[in-house]
Design a protein around this motif. Sequence first.
Motif, PDB file in Angstrom:
ATOM      1  N   UNK A  82       0.823  -1.218   0.000  1.00  0.00           N
ATOM      2  CA  UNK A  82       0.000   0.000   0.000  1.00  0.00           C
ATOM      3  C   UNK A  82       0.858   1.269   0.000  1.00  0.00           C
ATOM      4  N   UNK A  83       0.355   2.277  -0.699  1.00  0.00           N
ATOM      5  CA  UNK A  83       0.967   3.595  -0.801  1.00  0.00           C
ATOM      6  C   UNK A  83       2.298   3.588  -1.556  1.00  0.00           C
ATOM      7  N   UNK A  84       2.772   2.402  -1.895  1.00  0.00           N
ATOM      8  CA  UNK A  84       4.020   2.301  -2.669  1.00  0.00           C
ATOM      9  C   UNK A  84       3.724   1.788  -4.072  1.00  0.00           C
ATOM     10  N   UNK A  85       2.955   0.680  -4.152  1.00  0.00           N
ATOM     11  CA  UNK A  85       2.571   0.111  -5.447  1.00  0.00           C
ATOM     12  C   UNK A  85       1.183   0.635  -5.815  1.00  0.00           C
ATOM     13  N   UNK A  86       1.043   1.028  -7.056  1.00  0.00           N
ATOM     14  CA  UNK A  86      -0.247   1.529  -7.550  1.00  0.00           C
ATOM     15  C   UNK A  86      -0.636   0.773  -8.818  1.00  0.00           C
ATOM     16  N   UNK A  87      -1.966   0.646  -8.995  1.00  0.00           N
ATOM     17  CA  UNK A  87      -2.499   0.018 -10.208  1.00  0.00           C
ATOM     18  C   UNK A  87      -2.611   1.111 -11.264  1.00  0.00           C
ATOM     19  N   UNK A  88      -1.723   1.042 -12.249  1.00  0.00           N
ATOM     20  CA  UNK A  88      -1.646   2.081 -13.254  1.00  0.00           C
ATOM     21  C   UNK A  88      -2.734   1.931 -14.324  1.00  0.00           C
ATOM     22  N   UNK A  89      -3.003   0.711 -14.712  1.00  0.00           N
ATOM     23  CA  UNK A  89      -3.987   0.474 -15.761  1.00  0.00           C
ATOM     24  C   UNK A  89      -4.248  -1.002 -15.937  1.00  0.00           C
ATOM     25  N   UNK A  90      -5.034  -1.311 -16.936  1.00  0.00           N
ATOM     26  CA  UNK A  90      -5.369  -2.714 -17.194  1.00  0.00           C
ATOM     27  C   UNK A  90      -5.411  -2.950 -18.703  1.00  0.00           C
ATOM     28  N   UNK A  91      -5.197  -4.215 -19.055  1.00  0.00           N
ATOM     29  CA  UNK A  91      -5.271  -4.654 -20.452  1.00  0.00           C
ATOM     30  C   UNK A  91      -6.240  -5.830 -20.539  1.00  0.00           C
ATOM     31  N   UNK A  92      -7.067  -5.817 -21.565  1.00  0.00           N
ATOM     32  CA  UNK A  92      -8.031  -6.894 -21.795  1.00  0.00           C
ATOM     33  C   UNK A  92      -7.430  -7.874 -22.797  1.00  0.00           C
ATOM     34  N   UNK A  93      -7.419  -9.165 -22.438  1.00  0.00           N
ATOM     35  CA  UNK A  93      -6.823 -10.188 -23.298  1.00  0.00           C
ATOM     36  C   UNK A  93      -7.830 -10.816 -24.259  1.00  0.00           C
ATOM     37  N   UNK A  94      -9.083 -10.457 -24.181  1.00  0.00           N
ATOM     38  CA  UNK A  94     -10.076 -10.991 -25.099  1.00  0.00           C
ATOM     39  C   UNK A  94      -9.878 -10.400 -26.507  1.00  0.00           C
ATOM     40  N   UNK A  95     -10.474 -11.080 -27.490  1.00  0.00           N
ATOM     41  CA  UNK A  95     -10.419 -10.584 -28.872  1.00  0.00           C
ATOM     42  C   UNK A  95     -11.325  -9.361 -28.977  1.00  0.00           C
ATOM     43  N   UNK A  96     -10.763  -8.272 -29.423  1.00  0.00           N
ATOM     44  CA  UNK A  96     -11.507  -7.027 -29.592  1.00  0.00           C
ATOM     45  C   UNK A  96     -11.680  -6.748 -31.083  1.00  0.00           C
ATOM     46  N   UNK A  97     -12.613  -5.875 -31.400  1.00  0.00           N
ATOM     47  CA  UNK A  97     -12.793  -5.499 -32.796  1.00  0.00           C
ATOM     48  C   UNK A  97     -13.019  -3.995 -32.881  1.00  0.00           C
ATOM     49  N   UNK A  98     -12.650  -3.490 -34.041  1.00  0.00           N
ATOM     50  CA  UNK A  98     -12.824  -2.056 -34.286  1.00  0.00           C
ATOM     51  C   UNK A  98     -13.194  -1.867 -35.750  1.00  0.00           C
ATOM     52  N   UNK A  99     -14.215  -1.071 -36.004  1.00  0.00           N
ATOM     53  CA  UNK A  99     -14.685  -0.799 -37.362  1.00  0.00           C
ATOM     54  C   UNK A  99     -14.066   0.493 -37.874  1.00  0.00           C
ATOM     55  N   UNK A 100     -13.540   0.426 -39.077  1.00  0.00           N
ATOM     56  CA  UNK A 100     -12.936   1.591 -39.718  1.00  0.00           C
ATOM     57  C   UNK A 100     -13.729   1.906 -40.977  1.00  0.00           C
ATOM     58  N   UNK A 101     -14.136   3.146 -41.121  1.00  0.00           N
ATOM     59  CA  UNK A 101     -14.880   3.603 -42.298  1.00  0.00           C
ATOM     60  C   UNK A 101     -14.075   4.701 -42.978  1.00  0.00           C
ATOM     61  N   UNK A 102     -13.821   4.514 -44.263  1.00  0.00           N
ATOM     62  CA  UNK A 102     -13.059   5.517 -44.994  1.00  0.00           C
ATOM     63  C   UNK A 102     -13.594   5.640 -46.404  1.00  0.00           C
ATOM     64  N   UNK A 103     -13.320   6.758 -47.029  1.00  0.00           N
ATOM     65  CA  UNK A 103     -13.737   7.015 -48.402  1.00  0.00           C
ATOM     66  C   UNK A 103     -12.496   7.140 -49.271  1.00  0.00           C
ATOM     67  N   UNK A 104     -12.537   6.476 -50.414  1.00  0.00           N
ATOM     68  CA  UNK A 104     -11.411   6.527 -51.328  1.00  0.00           C
ATOM     69  C   UNK A 104     -11.930   6.451 -52.759  1.00  0.00           C
ATOM     70  N   UNK A 105     -11.025   6.493 -53.731  1.00  0.00           N
ATOM     71  CA  UNK A 105     -11.383   6.532 -55.140  1.00  0.00           C
ATOM     72  C   UNK A 105     -10.768   5.351 -55.868  1.00  0.00           C
ATOM     73  N   UNK A 106     -11.525   4.789 -56.804  1.00  0.00           N
ATOM     74  CA  UNK A 106     -11.034   3.671 -57.593  1.00  0.00           C
ATOM     75  C   UNK A 106     -10.272   4.174 -58.819  1.00  0.00           C
TER      76      UNK A 106
END
Length: 320
Positions: A53-77
Motif C-alpha cells: 500500500x501507498x508504494x505500489x499503484x495500479x496504473x492500468x489494465x489490459x483486456x486479453x479478449x479478442x476485440x474489434x474495431x470498425x474503420x470507415x473511410x472514403x477513397x477513389x477507384x
Amino acid sequence: MHFFLIGTGILFVFLLILLLSVYFTVPQNQIFIIERFGKFHKLADSGLNMRIPFIDTIKGKLILQVLYHNVILETKTNDNVFVEIHCSIQYRVLKNKAFEAYYSLDDPVSQLESYVFDTIRGTVPKLTIDNLFEEKDQIAQSVKNSLDHVMHDFGIEIIKTLITHIDPAQKVKAAMNEINAAERERKAAQHRAEAEKLVIIKAAEAQKESRILQGEGVAGQRKAIIHGLRESLNELKISSDPNSNITEQEAINLLLVNQYFDTLKDIGAHSKSNAIFLNHNSFDGDFLSNNKDKDSKKNILEAILSADIVRSENSENKKN
C-alpha cells in the motif's frame, strides 16, 4: 476507557483498510499494470494479487479478449468512382508483450486506423469498381499483412481483417444495375435467337422429309394408276366381243378419254382447283400410234396422273 475504545476502533478500521489495500483481485482475461513509485513494477495476472500500500499503484489494465474495431473511410477507384469502405479489425493483446502493448502506444486504436487508411488508399486506386468487389478478400488480406508486420512489435496480434461493406454512390449503383440488366437481356436475346433458329432448322428438316415422303407417295400413286389401267385394259379385252375390232390402242384411248373427262368434271366442281388445258383434237385414232406425237402423249399422261393427285388432295381437304 471511552477514549480507549474509540482509539481501538479507529486502529481496527485502519488495519482493515490497509489489509484491503494490500490484496486485490484481477478479473479473468485481464492484466493489471502495477507501478512502484511511478515506475513499472510487474504485471498482475487474473486472480488474487498483493501489493504494498501507498508504494505500489495500479496504473492500468489490459483486456486479453479478442476485440474489434470498425474503420470507415472514403477513397477513389482507378475509374474515378468514390466509394465508402467499411473494414472490421479483430485484434487482441499478447500476454507476453503486455508491457509493449501498454507503454509503446498511447492510442492503439488510432494507430490501427492509420495503418488501415494507408493500406486501403494505396490499394483501391489501382483497381476498377468491378475489380474492387471481386478482390475485396485480397484487400482485406493486404491490410492484415500490413498490420501484422507493424503491430506485433507493439504487443498487438491481428486476428483477422474483413471488408464488410463497399458502398459506391447511388448513381453509380443504379448505373451498374442497368449495365447488368442490359447484359442479361442481351444473353436472353441470344438464347431466344438460338431457339428460333433451332425451330426453323427443325421445320425445314421436317418439310424436307415431308417433301421426300410426298414424292415417294406420288411415285407410288402413279405406279398404282398405271397398274390399274393395265388391269382395266386386260379386263376390257377379255370382256369385249371377239368379233369386234377393238384394238389395244383404242382401248387405251377410251380409258384416257374417260379419265380426262372425269378430271374436267372434278375441276369444274371445285372453284379453287387448278385448271389444266389440253388440246381436245389430239384424241384421234392415230394419237397413240403416231411417233411424232410421243412427247404429247407423254405430257397428257403426266397431266392426267397429276389431275388424279389433285382430285385426291381435294377429297382429303373436303374431309378435313
